[in-house]
Design an enzyme around this catalytic site. Sequence first.
Site, mmCIF file in Angstrom:
data_model
loop_
_atom_site.group_PDB
_atom_site.id
_atom_site.type_symbol
_atom_site.label_atom_id
_atom_site.label_comp_id
_atom_site.label_asym_id
_atom_site.label_seq_id
_atom_site.Cartn_x
_atom_site.Cartn_y
_atom_site.Cartn_z
ATOM 1 N N ARG A 51 0.817 -1.220 0.000
ATOM 2 C CA ARG A 51 0.000 0.000 0.000
ATOM 3 C C ARG A 51 0.846 1.263 0.000
ATOM 4 O O ARG A 51 0.482 2.281 -0.588
ATOM 5 C CB ARG A 51 -0.937 -0.030 1.203
ATOM 6 C CG ARG A 51 -2.369 -0.085 0.720
ATOM 7 C CD ARG A 51 -3.406 0.417 1.623
ATOM 8 N NE ARG A 51 -3.029 0.577 2.993
ATOM 9 C CZ ARG A 51 -3.791 0.154 3.993
ATOM 10 N NH1 ARG A 51 -4.910 -0.471 3.752
ATOM 11 N NH2 ARG A 51 -3.439 0.370 5.236
ATOM 12 N N LYS A 148 2.312 -19.311 5.532
ATOM 13 C CA LYS A 148 1.587 -19.698 6.724
ATOM 14 C C LYS A 148 1.316 -18.461 7.571
ATOM 15 O O LYS A 148 2.024 -17.481 7.390
ATOM 16 C CB LYS A 148 2.359 -20.753 7.513
ATOM 17 C CG LYS A 148 3.571 -20.206 8.286
ATOM 18 C CD LYS A 148 4.201 -21.262 9.118
ATOM 19 C CE LYS A 148 3.698 -21.232 10.539
ATOM 20 N NZ LYS A 148 4.561 -20.519 11.474
ATOM 21 N N HIS A 178 8.247 -23.412 5.189
ATOM 22 C CA HIS A 178 9.660 -23.205 4.839
ATOM 23 C C HIS A 178 10.547 -24.351 5.313
ATOM 24 O O HIS A 178 11.666 -24.506 4.846
ATOM 25 C CB HIS A 178 10.162 -21.839 5.310
ATOM 26 C CG HIS A 178 10.505 -21.749 6.763
ATOM 27 N ND1 HIS A 178 9.565 -21.561 7.738
ATOM 28 C CD2 HIS A 178 11.694 -21.823 7.410
ATOM 29 C CE1 HIS A 178 10.164 -21.510 8.914
ATOM 30 N NE2 HIS A 178 11.448 -21.670 8.747
ATOM 31 N N LYS A 182 14.289 -26.494 3.642
ATOM 32 C CA LYS A 182 15.604 -26.667 4.284
ATOM 33 C C LYS A 182 16.301 -27.862 3.645
ATOM 34 O O LYS A 182 15.708 -28.917 3.477
ATOM 35 C CB LYS A 182 15.436 -26.905 5.790
ATOM 36 C CG LYS A 182 14.968 -25.657 6.542
ATOM 37 C CD LYS A 182 14.900 -25.917 8.026
ATOM 38 C CE LYS A 182 14.227 -24.790 8.763
ATOM 39 N NZ LYS A 182 15.101 -23.719 9.201
ATOM 40 N N GLU A 216 14.235 -23.658 20.118
ATOM 41 C CA GLU A 216 14.703 -22.307 19.785
ATOM 42 C C GLU A 216 15.139 -21.596 21.062
ATOM 43 O O GLU A 216 14.604 -21.877 22.145
ATOM 44 C CB GLU A 216 13.573 -21.496 19.152
ATOM 45 C CG GLU A 216 13.076 -22.068 17.841
ATOM 46 C CD GLU A 216 12.004 -21.177 17.223
ATOM 47 O OE1 GLU A 216 12.358 -20.343 16.397
ATOM 48 O OE2 GLU A 216 10.833 -21.316 17.599
ATOM 49 N N ASP A 235 1.610 -22.851 15.680
ATOM 50 C CA ASP A 235 2.720 -22.168 15.019
ATOM 51 C C ASP A 235 3.754 -23.150 14.461
ATOM 52 O O ASP A 235 4.359 -22.902 13.417
ATOM 53 C CB ASP A 235 3.397 -21.216 16.024
ATOM 54 C CG ASP A 235 4.490 -20.367 15.409
ATOM 55 O OD1 ASP A 235 4.219 -19.736 14.367
ATOM 56 O OD2 ASP A 235 5.619 -20.341 15.948
ATOM 57 N N HIS A 240 5.327 -27.407 10.649
ATOM 58 C CA HIS A 240 6.723 -27.828 10.487
ATOM 59 C C HIS A 240 6.996 -29.235 11.051
ATOM 60 O O HIS A 240 7.580 -30.073 10.386
ATOM 61 C CB HIS A 240 7.673 -26.832 11.151
ATOM 62 C CG HIS A 240 7.495 -25.412 10.704
ATOM 63 N ND1 HIS A 240 7.155 -25.076 9.422
ATOM 64 C CD2 HIS A 240 7.615 -24.229 11.368
ATOM 65 C CE1 HIS A 240 7.088 -23.742 9.312
ATOM 66 N NE2 HIS A 240 7.357 -23.227 10.482
ATOM 67 N N LYS A 334 10.088 -22.231 22.657
ATOM 68 C CA LYS A 334 10.873 -20.995 22.606
ATOM 69 C C LYS A 334 11.673 -20.886 23.898
ATOM 70 O O LYS A 334 11.270 -21.420 24.939
ATOM 71 C CB LYS A 334 9.934 -19.784 22.534
ATOM 72 C CG LYS A 334 8.955 -19.824 21.372
ATOM 73 C CD LYS A 334 9.516 -19.169 20.155
ATOM 74 C CE LYS A 334 8.501 -19.100 19.045
ATOM 75 N NZ LYS A 334 9.129 -19.050 17.728
HETATM 76 C C1 BG6 Z 1 8.104 -19.968 11.909
HETATM 77 C C2 BG6 Z 1 7.412 -19.737 13.213
HETATM 78 O O1 BG6 Z 1 7.236 -20.579 10.987
HETATM 79 O O2 BG6 Z 1 9.244 -20.789 12.108
HETATM 80 C C3 BG6 Z 1 8.348 -19.107 14.206
HETATM 81 O O3 BG6 Z 1 6.274 -18.902 13.016
HETATM 82 C C4 BG6 Z 1 9.623 -19.919 14.333
HETATM 83 O O4 BG6 Z 1 7.730 -18.948 15.478
HETATM 84 C C5 BG6 Z 1 10.219 -20.215 12.955
HETATM 85 O O5 BG6 Z 1 10.548 -19.165 15.107
HETATM 86 C C6 BG6 Z 1 11.369 -21.184 13.066
HETATM 87 O O6 BG6 Z 1 12.026 -21.303 11.832
HETATM 88 P P1 BG6 Z 1 13.560 -21.664 11.723
HETATM 89 O O7 BG6 Z 1 13.809 -21.752 10.257
HETATM 90 O O8 BG6 Z 1 14.325 -20.569 12.400
HETATM 91 O O9 BG6 Z 1 13.728 -22.979 12.431
#
Ligand code: BG6
Length: 487
Positions: A51, A148, A178, A182, A216, A235, A240, A334
């Site tokens: 925008r 996502k 994603h 990888k 993480e 999430d 994933h 996390k």
């Molecule tokens: C994302 C999540 O899809 O993947 C995040 O929304 C997460 O919360 C992230 O931190 C982790 O991705 P990666 O590639 O750092 O393992």
Amino acid sequence: MVSRVIPVDPFDLVVFGATGDLSRRKIFPGLYRRFIAGQVPESSRIIGSARTEMNDEEFRAFVSSAIEEFVGPKQRDAESIARFSSHLFYVSVDAKGESGWKALAGMVRANTVQAFYFSVAPSLFGDLAERLHHHGIASASSRIVVEKPFGRDLASAKELNRTLALHFHESQIYRIDHYLGKETVQNLMAVRFANILFEPLWNARHVDHVQITVAETVGVGGRGAYYDRSGAMRDMVQNHLMQLLCLIAMEAPYRFDPDAVRDEKLKVIHALEPVEPDDIVRGQYRAGNGKDGGKSYVEDVENPASRTESFVALRVGIANWRWKGTPFYLRTGKKLRGRASEIAVVFKEVPHSIFGEEEAWRENVLSIRLQPNEGMTLSVMIKEPGPGGMRLKEVPLDMSFAEALGDSGAEIPDAYERLIMDVIRGNQTLFMRGDEVEAAWAWTDPIIADWEARDERPKPYDPTSSGPEDALMLLHRDGRRWREIRE
Ligand code: BG6
């Protein structure tokens, strides 16, 4: 060894949400890296759209600063950035209104590979799809890429699928997870299906259990508002971890072909057993010395009453002939003690130890490290050197992909680079199909509904720990142990 670059046809890629965080961190830096690898053909155009009012020059400056920030110094130089910039254009459009669409229609060429990346909130997917059609910009061969979260439950995912299907055929829709981009995740398929070694052992007769950990160190930081509505289950697990589980558990597809692979993954999701409440532990981080500031989860999301989980561990069963009886333990969270993602396939004991009971014996474990230090380790038992009888010792057969592959291994591309190029090539293998996403939600929904009904607080855990104590118990009570989370 030099990595092989597969040429692609010239393309027009429109990135909606071009000024957003994902575009800045991943999409444009990824495209730049592909450009220097020679994969952005001469006449290709990358058209940013949002925008915000901006001209081409301002947009180029915006992308250059993203490259400066997110591309390593070895890969960037002023001359390459300037050449890459000549592919960049900008058109301001209003997703919910009419402004800008005519200009965009004038930019996107027919008879060229066209891709539209919806890096925007899912609530805008329908508007964008509708306007792309209304203005005659998209054609039957255009591709759209969606990020996502693809819904927050089965009903909303179905609704999104329905909305997109009004204007695009399934073969045109690229739903990104994603993790599938990888390198090591794709390596799971190579390891399983390009080697004869593992397949005969890859079943409940020989595999005691599987552990999938995505840990993480970061907290929820600036994404509190989104995250607090999602939690770790939505999430990370529904997408994933589910994808990792599918790749580990699926049957061999008849070919490495988009639908063949996705059909096999879908069968795994359908075979997942419902998860009993006792087989799940939810956690929330306390305040403490985390890497990402010292605030607790509820402070990070500014919601003192929040019952959203920043950690979840669960025991999952797969009801099919291959896996019945082998538990899959999944955990993600996390602010844990390390950033480490690993899949560990823990094999059963030998049927009889000829060395006697007193000889320490450990099970064979095949561990696949997704990040950091991507690689694979197989733990095997050998004789400890020296006289004094047969003493056994566990040693790792260790392979770091970066070391094993030399130069080409050192440049492991980012997941987004790979995925964007797959869109341009028209290869959907590493993208989720609509039915797959819906099946994943159909399995996740009752789990979430059950804990929402019980309204229990997640168990607190300390930053830099391995999660709540109860998560350890999930395995202890089965006579097993989690593998250590090590960076
Ligand atoms: C994302 C999540 O899809 O993947 C995040 O929304 C997460 O919360 C992230 O931190 C982790 O991705 P990666 O590639 O750092 O393992």
